[in-house]
Design an enzyme around this catalytic site. Structure first.
Site, mmCIF file in Angstrom:
data_model
loop_
_atom_site.group_PDB
_atom_site.id
_atom_site.type_symbol
_atom_site.label_atom_id
_atom_site.label_comp_id
_atom_site.label_asym_id
_atom_site.label_seq_id
_atom_site.Cartn_x
_atom_site.Cartn_y
_atom_site.Cartn_z
ATOM 1 N N ASP A 68 30.063 50.059 56.082
ATOM 2 C CA ASP A 68 30.276 49.379 57.355
ATOM 3 C C ASP A 68 31.013 48.058 57.125
ATOM 4 O O ASP A 68 30.675 47.294 56.209
ATOM 5 C CB ASP A 68 28.913 49.120 58.015
ATOM 6 C CG ASP A 68 29.024 48.462 59.359
ATOM 7 O OD1 ASP A 68 29.556 49.092 60.287
ATOM 8 O OD2 ASP A 68 28.579 47.303 59.489
ATOM 9 N N GLU A 93 35.049 51.467 56.259
ATOM 10 C CA GLU A 93 35.451 51.018 57.585
ATOM 11 C C GLU A 93 36.296 49.775 57.326
ATOM 12 O O GLU A 93 35.769 48.686 57.118
ATOM 13 C CB GLU A 93 34.245 50.690 58.460
ATOM 14 C CG GLU A 93 34.638 50.290 59.871
ATOM 15 C CD GLU A 93 33.460 49.865 60.730
ATOM 16 O OE1 GLU A 93 33.451 50.174 61.928
ATOM 17 O OE2 GLU A 93 32.546 49.206 60.197
#
Length: 799
Positions: free
Chosen positions: A424, A480
């Site tokens: 993330d 990401e």
């Protein structure tokens, strides 16, 4: 041999009590720090007839008396263990023959104390026993350590660190607080999801489980599946949301075991890789507050706020804290083992960009209490950098922190058998750490080596370590590739040839083209080819692109074609949260209650998006629930809802009108059967040919809304795929193939089951013959907003 430090005892009946103040609750992403002037202290309650004893070190000779680190103990009972010096490695609590070794890093603490709890004492906020670590004997370098010889089964532990409390210098040491071991393997306190602690406390005292050599799990010979990444079809899943709805019919809804019961659904859908949204320990009550809109309470449902990186989320298990969390760990292992049995890999979504401790107003839970200035990216006066948008930024490229992250990844691969990780806000892992300089990283200075904290690095040490780690070799690594500080690295994330990226540019381009926006035909064609404009020059391949149209953050696929604007009122934030630019189109009317014609158009658009995913080079990712058309009512930021908004509706999937699920299953199967739809390298002109309304005449003009191509395939022979994103129907000319004829397979302009002419479709040949007069003339009619797949028949068919 270990040196004996103490073998006397502390009476559990006279254990010190940890007095906690009235609970505080967070009503936003920032949490409030308890007033330190009113923080509790741990006090010994010694038996009045038992004089204090200064414990002496014994080394076989006379021994020396300990100074301020001496233990005051009660001799009325014998301990179950002996206290020995211990070893500085490995970090964490490690079960060995005869006992448990404890090792924890803290460079700036003046003292450290190991705190032991029984589960019952933890419930009463009472420390069962304290073991003060002598900095002269229980510390090697910056690592504090001790070995406890004896039976510690069923025990829990934490640490107290003392030192300077000076936020302006980046230090938050507080000897009254028991903090978690960053390397703890299970975090124990609340056992049931969403249930408050004693007296309504959202943050009751937590502790880590003490491991035992008796902790066993039968993997039954489980081994990594090691699929080539080009062959993956990924399903992004929330463990609780997957089976929590009553329509799931599972015995243990909302748990790891619930997912196990429904793995066959994923197999039917054609999924061979699940990406689990955060399953590291987090506090779902972090945002706990009454939501007057829905009449329930807001929680941290998504879990992007980690408390401990080694511990699975215990409240996703049916066992909870039973057996000190060991049963919960085994439930997650069972999920992974059962997924592997069905040919499904498991990727973990990990959040190394920030933690649940927030900014200077956040709680002291673990990293902050152990050594705040090491674990967090700090400004010169102690302020927290906030590249995560969540109050703090993990100091990823600090030598100690990057080793911590690698150790954590190794644990999940070796102990938990996961197949990969999705990182993330991964761009934070490429930023320079606090105290960054060449000496800190490389051991010597180089010319021009000064970099401000947070500066993007072309060769980040952490990414280097992960990429070249021998234990992590072969696991999937997905970035990401952006953060909230404005660092957007899609197409440029440091990759060492093995990292892939969530391709946000694919999402945006595909949404724009399929909804009929001018000027995107060329960019759309790049997406179909695996985004060579992003990855080819850097030496990467199509499989380095994780293609997605929808994910947990944003509109679902059904909402993408139902709403022009976000409808986040249920969040209780006056619709001010969430993304405003969704690139969505409601097909003419806003909301769910619309005309039949609009509903039909929406279904076509959903099919168009899904077909695009399946025929694009790269790795397709589907979001949970999109396979049947789950709606969140236009809410594109459902982080706070533990309710039907985020729950997969199994009754909708089974509903007879949900023929979209059939379409999705057939499309994933078609992709898996086709040799050319998961290429290792980018397609060339020898394999792929572009077309327009006329064969071999593609239109890349600004106003073009039509893209078509033919693709040779060693299994299917040759396929013709076209997208008509115009509001007008069109009749197209197909490529000439003498002696053969094109035969329709998929046409989203047709009603089910004729939208996909699988072999089991009733009167399939009649349906094909209805288009014979077009196909005989090498033509095919396409409805507005539709897409098709035609296959080249091996020989000419009679009309």
């Amino acid at each position: 041999m270990e040196q004996l430090i103490a073998s006397t005892s502390i009476s559990l009946s006279h254990a010190p009590k940890l007095h906690l103040p009235r609970p505080w609750r967070s009503h936003s992403n920032s949490t409030k720090l308890l007033d330190r002037t009113h923080t509790p202290t741990l006090t010994w309650r010694m038996h009045p007839k038992s004089p204090p004893l200064v414990v002496k070190a014994r080394d076989g000779g006379g021994g020396t008396q300990l100074d301020s680190a001496a233990l005051l103990v009660d001799t009325t009972k014998l301990r179950r263990f002996q206290v020995l010096l211990g070893h500085p490695t490995p970090f964490g609590a490690t079960a060995r023959d005869g006992g448990v070794n404890f090792a924890v890093y803290s460079a700036n603490a003046a003292s450290a104390t190991l705190c032991l709890f029984t589960p019952s004492d933890l419930e009463e906020n009472r420390v069962t026993e304290e073991i003060h670590l002598d900095p002269t004997t229980n510390k090697s370098g910056n690592v504090w350590h001790v070995f406890l010889k004896g039976d510690l089964s069923g025990m829990l532990y934490g640490y107290k660190f003392d030192g300077k409390f000076s936020p302006e210098e980046g230090q938050y040491f507080d000897s009254s607080r028991v903090v978690l071991d960053p390397y703890g393997k299970a975090v124990i306190r609340r056992g049931e999801f969403g249930t408050l602690g004693p007296d309504g406390n959202c943050w009751p005292q937590m502790a880590c489980t003490v491991p035992s050599l008796n902790d066993k799990f039968d993997w039954e010979g489980d081994l990594p599946l090691k699929y080539p990444q080009k062959d993956l079809i990924i399903y992004e899943m929330h463990v609780r949301g997957f089976t929590r709805h009553e329509s799931s019919g599972t015995e243990f809804p909302g748990t790891y075991l619930g997912v196990v019961e429904k793995l066959d659904h994923l197999k039917e859908l054609g999924i061979n890789c699940i990406e689990l949204m955060p399953c590291n320990e987090f506090n779902e009550l972090e945002y706990f507050s009454y939501n007057s809109v829905l009449g329930d309470y807001k929680v941290n449902f998504w879990g992007y706020s980690t408390v401990n990186y080694f511990s699975p989320m215990l409240r996703y298990s049916s066992a909870g804290v039973r057996n000190c969390g060991h049963d919960a760990i085994n439930e997650l292992k069972l999920l992974i083992k059962e997924a592997h049995k069905r040919g499904i890999e498991v990727v973990m979504d990990v959040v190394f960009n920030h933690t649940a401790e927030g900014n200077e107003n956040g709680p002291i839970l673990s990293f902050r209490g152990a050594d705040n200035s090491v674990y967090y990216m700090l400004a010169p006066k102690g302020e927290f950098y906030n590249y995560s948008g969540c109050g703090n930024t993990f100091n990823c490229n600090h030598p100690v922190v990057r080793q911590f992250i690698v150790d954590c990844l190794r644990y999940w691969v070796t102990e938990m058998h996961v197949d990969g990780f999705r990182f993330d806000l991964a761009s934070i892992m490429t930023r320079g750490s606090s105290l960054w300089d060449a000496v800190n990283v490389y051991g010597s200075r180089i010319e021009g080596d000064f970099l401000a904290t947070g500066t993007p690095l072309s060769s980040p040490p952490l990414i280097d370590m992960i990429s070249n780690d021998p234990i992590l070799h072969g696991v999937k690594l997905i970035a990401e590739a952006w953060d909230t500080g404005g660092l957007y690295q899609v197409g440029s994330f440091p990759h060492w040839g093995i990292w892939s990226e969530w391709n946000g540019k694919y999402r945006d381009t595909v949404r724009q083209f399929i909804k009929g926006t001018d000027g995107f035909s060329g960019a759309f064609a790049e997406c179909l080819c695996g985004s060579p404009n992003l990855y080819q020059d850097g030496g990467r391949k199509p499989w380095n692109s994780i293609n997605f149209v929808c994910a947990h953050d944003g509109f679902t696929l059904a909402d993408l074609v139902t709403y022009n604007n976000k409808h986040n009122w249920a969040n209780g934030e006056d619709n001010n949260d969430g993304e405003n630019h969704n690139n969505s189109w409601n097909c003419g009317q806003e909301g769910e209650f619309v005309s039949i014609s609009v509903k039909k158009l929406r279904k076509r658009q959903m099919q168009n998006f899904f077909l695009c995913l399946m025929v694009s080079q790269g790795v397709p990712m589907i979001y949970m629930g999109d396979e049947y058309g789950h709606t969140k009512g236009g809410n594109n930021n459902t982080y706070c809802h533990d309710n039907y908004i985020n729950y997969l509706r199994w009754d909708k999937k089974e509903d007879s009108s949900s023929d979209f699920f059939r379409f999705c299953c057939l499309m994933t199967k078609f992709r898996q059967e086709s040799e050319s739809l998961g290429l290792h390298d980018f397609p060339t002109a020898e394999r792929l040919q572009w077309h327009g309304h006329a064969a071999r005449m593609p239109d890349w003009s600004e106003r073009s809304r039509f893209v078509a191509f033919s693709l040779t395939d060693s299994v299917k022979g040759e396929m013709y795929i076209a997208f008509n994103a115009s509001h007008l129907a069109v009749t197209i000319s197909l490529p000439e193939r003498p002696g053969r004829r094109w035969e329709p397979l998929v046409d989203t302009g047709k009603s089910a089951p004729y939208d996909f002419l699988s072999s089991d479709v009733p009167e399939r040949q009649i349906a094909i013959q209805q288009y014979a007069h077009f196909l005989d003339a090498n033509l095919y009619p396409m409805l507005s907003y539709s897409s098709i797949i035609l296959l080249l028949s091996p020989e000419l068919q009679d009309a």
